[in-house]
Design an enzyme around this catalytic site. Structure first.
Site, PDB file in Angstrom:
ATOM      1  N   CYS A  49       0.801  -1.226   0.000  1.00 38.13           N
ATOM      2  CA  CYS A  49       0.000   0.000   0.000  1.00 38.13           C
ATOM      3  C   CYS A  49       0.837   1.281   0.000  1.00 38.13           C
ATOM      4  CB  CYS A  49      -0.945  -0.001   1.203  1.00 38.13           C
ATOM      5  SG  CYS A  49      -2.117  -1.373   1.213  1.00 38.13           S
ATOM      6  N   HIS A  98      12.027   1.685   6.034  1.00 36.91           N
ATOM      7  CA  HIS A  98      11.839   0.258   5.751  1.00 36.91           C
ATOM      8  C   HIS A  98      12.328  -0.563   6.949  1.00 36.91           C
ATOM      9  CE1 HIS A  98      11.415  -3.438   3.629  1.00 36.91           C
ATOM     10  NE2 HIS A  98      11.311  -2.887   2.435  1.00 36.91           N
ATOM     11  N   HIS A 129      -2.861  20.019   6.096  1.00 34.06           N
ATOM     12  CA  HIS A 129      -3.770  18.914   5.803  1.00 34.06           C
ATOM     13  C   HIS A 129      -3.014  17.590   5.916  1.00 34.06           C
ATOM     14  CE1 HIS A 129      -6.434  22.004   4.124  1.00 34.06           C
ATOM     15  NE2 HIS A 129      -5.381  22.434   3.442  1.00 34.06           N
ATOM     16  N   HIS A 153      -3.286   7.166   4.584  1.00 38.13           N
ATOM     17  CA  HIS A 153      -3.657   5.915   3.926  1.00 38.13           C
ATOM     18  C   HIS A 153      -4.861   5.284   4.627  1.00 38.13           C
ATOM     19  CE1 HIS A 153      -3.631   1.940   2.293  1.00 38.13           C
ATOM     20  NE2 HIS A 153      -3.181   1.391   3.396  1.00 38.13           N
ATOM     21  N   HIS A 175     -14.916   4.909   3.791  1.00 39.75           N
ATOM     22  CA  HIS A 175     -16.349   4.608   3.724  1.00 39.75           C
ATOM     23  C   HIS A 175     -16.826   4.509   2.272  1.00 39.75           C
ATOM     24  CE1 HIS A 175     -20.715   5.559   3.895  1.00 39.75           C
ATOM     25  NE2 HIS A 175     -20.666   4.823   4.992  1.00 39.75           N
ATOM     26  N   ASN A 202     -10.341   0.398   1.109  1.00 38.46           N
ATOM     27  CA  ASN A 202      -8.885   0.435   1.013  1.00 38.46           C
ATOM     28  C   ASN A 202      -8.496   0.015  -0.399  1.00 38.46           C
ATOM     29  OD1 ASN A 202      -6.137   0.032   1.107  1.00 38.46           O
ATOM     30  ND2 ASN A 202      -6.127  -1.176   2.976  1.00 38.46           N
TER      31      ASN A 202
END
Length: 431
Positions: free
Chosen positions: A168, A247, A302, A306, A335, A339
């Site tokens: 992702c 990572h 802002h 994710h 919503h 995802n």
């Protein structure tokens, strides 16, 4: 002019010339977003409560305990009735996906989003200098970038990067690749294409750690057009200020928490471990430790988070002491679209744009997590007031945020919680 005067002039103007040259070169290395297009699948792919129930019913490997687990997971997921799934589950083929299912799913996205993006921007396909594609859980031959090159007839010298297995967080990895290329090549256009292939990865077994992915992941994707042409700065939407990648793959717990694997019956799927929240928090802390000094002088207006799930959004909100206003774009994206893996960040950005939140000079912090385990973040500067152009949110933005995010699953299937005996339980036949 005598020799001493020439020497003095040289000593004064040469350093100024070198300073100007250095600044001028840096300006050619900037990374701007000209436009982006989030994919909105057709309405016949909407995965509402009724359709989701039918998909669950078809899985004969599930029993009462699995139904109760799914009910809890779906009700608490934060996902609504308007998300999109791959066509195979509407055709009842989720247990037997074909290679053509994958190709058709990707082609539908490529042809829609890339075509709209190029048409709106006025950029011809042959003007694209760099192509970066990230689809994590599938690879085909010819490659997905080759499919795009063939369909849009890109130049034969286009620089191509095909990323798989990045999870992702792959969008910001793709942006980082473009950012580095722009340091070498002037006046370039780059096309980043980010999505996930759900057709061959829909889990049809009973392992709870792998069923969870079916509750969260939905179809989507985004095509992003970037450039370092200073002459196009006035057209650009966003300018990249900094990007940090963390990572934790060297840590076994982090490496093992998100895995594509097979269950005991040989059914493939995506495993989400209970350690995931702890792993994500640890990666976030390390990432923030590095990016914070780069953004603190200017601050953040802002937060583009994710949509990994309600727990992920809640956890980031607590860690950064964010308000509900800050979290609203991520919650509403979860919503409405679910995802959508690496492309979810751009739906969140699209929500901010549709709500006309993004004003010239604002700073947007993007944060993403991915298998490995990775946490990537970057800071964008808004270059002009945004919100005039339509996007994937246009037809529904006025209904968000809704009065309630309650999932109707509980109302329709809550009776399952009253069942006690897994041996005698039988799901009622649909009327």
């Amino acid at each position: 002019m005598d020799v001493p005067m020439l020497v003095y002039a040289f000593l004064i103007f040469y350093p100024l010339f070198m300073l100007w040259r250095r600044i001028d070169r840096k300006r050619d290395r900037e990374c701007y977003i000209l436009d982006y297009e989030c994919h909105k699948p057709t309405d016949d792919r909407k995965l509402d409560t009724e359709c989701s129930g039918q998909v669950i019913l078809r899985n004969k490997n599930l029993g009462l305990n699995e139904y109760k687990f799914l009910l809890r997971a779906i009700v608490s997921s934060g996902i609504g009735e308007q998300t999109y799934g791959p066509r195979i589950i509407f055709n009842g083929q989720e247990e037997n996906p074909t290679l053509q299912d994958l190709i058709s799913e990707m082609e539908e996205f490529f042809h829609d989003s890339i075509g709209k993006l190029l048409a709106r921007s006025g950029i011809a396909p042959k003007e694209i200098d760099v192509l970066v594609v990230n689809v994590s859980m599938q690879s085909v031959v010819p490659s997905l970038p080759a499919m795009i090159i063939n369909h849009y007839k890109l130049r034969e010298d286009v620089k191509v990067f095909n990323l798989t297995g990045m999870g992702c967080s792959a969008s910001l990895i793709s942006v980082n690749i473009v950012q580095n290329i722009f340091k070498t090549y002037k006046n370039a256009y780059a096309l980043v294409v980010t999505s996930e292939s759900l057709s061959p990865n829909w889990y049809a077994g009973s392992d709870r750690s792998m069923i969870l992915a079916n509750c969260l992941f939905r179809s989507g994707g985004c095509a992003i057009l970037l450039t370092n042409k200073r002459a196009l700065k006035h057209r650009a939407m966003l300018k990249l200020k900094c990007l940090v990648r963390t990572h934790h793959g060297a840590r076994d717990e982090s490496y093992d928490c998100c895995h594509q694997r097979e269950d005991d019956q040989g059914r493939s799927g995506f495993h989400l471990d209970r350690s995931l929240p702890k792993v994500a928090t640890r990666a976030l802390v390390d990432n923030l430790r590095e990016i914070a000094p780069k953004i603190l002088p200017t601050g953040v207006d802002h937060f583009c988070i994710h949509t990994g799930g309600k727990a992920v959004i809640d956890g980031i909100g607590v860690s950064l002491d964010l308000t509900e206003h800050d979290l609203e774009p991520a919650r509403m994206t979860l919503h409405r679209f679910g995802n959508t893996s690496a492309s979810s960040l751009w739906y969140v950005l699209g929500y901010m744009e549709a709500k006309r939140r993004l004003k010239k000079g604002d700073r947007v912090l993007m944060m993403s997590f991915g298998a490995g385990f990775k946490c990537n973040s970057c800071l964008w500067e808004v270059l002009r007031d945004l919100g005039d152009a339509g996007n994937a949110w246009t037809d529904c933005i006025d209904s968000y945020p809704p009065n309630s995010l309650t999932n109707p699953f509980l109302e329709k299937y809550g009776w399952i919680n009253n069942e006690d005996d897994p041996c005698t339980f039988a799901f009622p036949s649909p009327s």
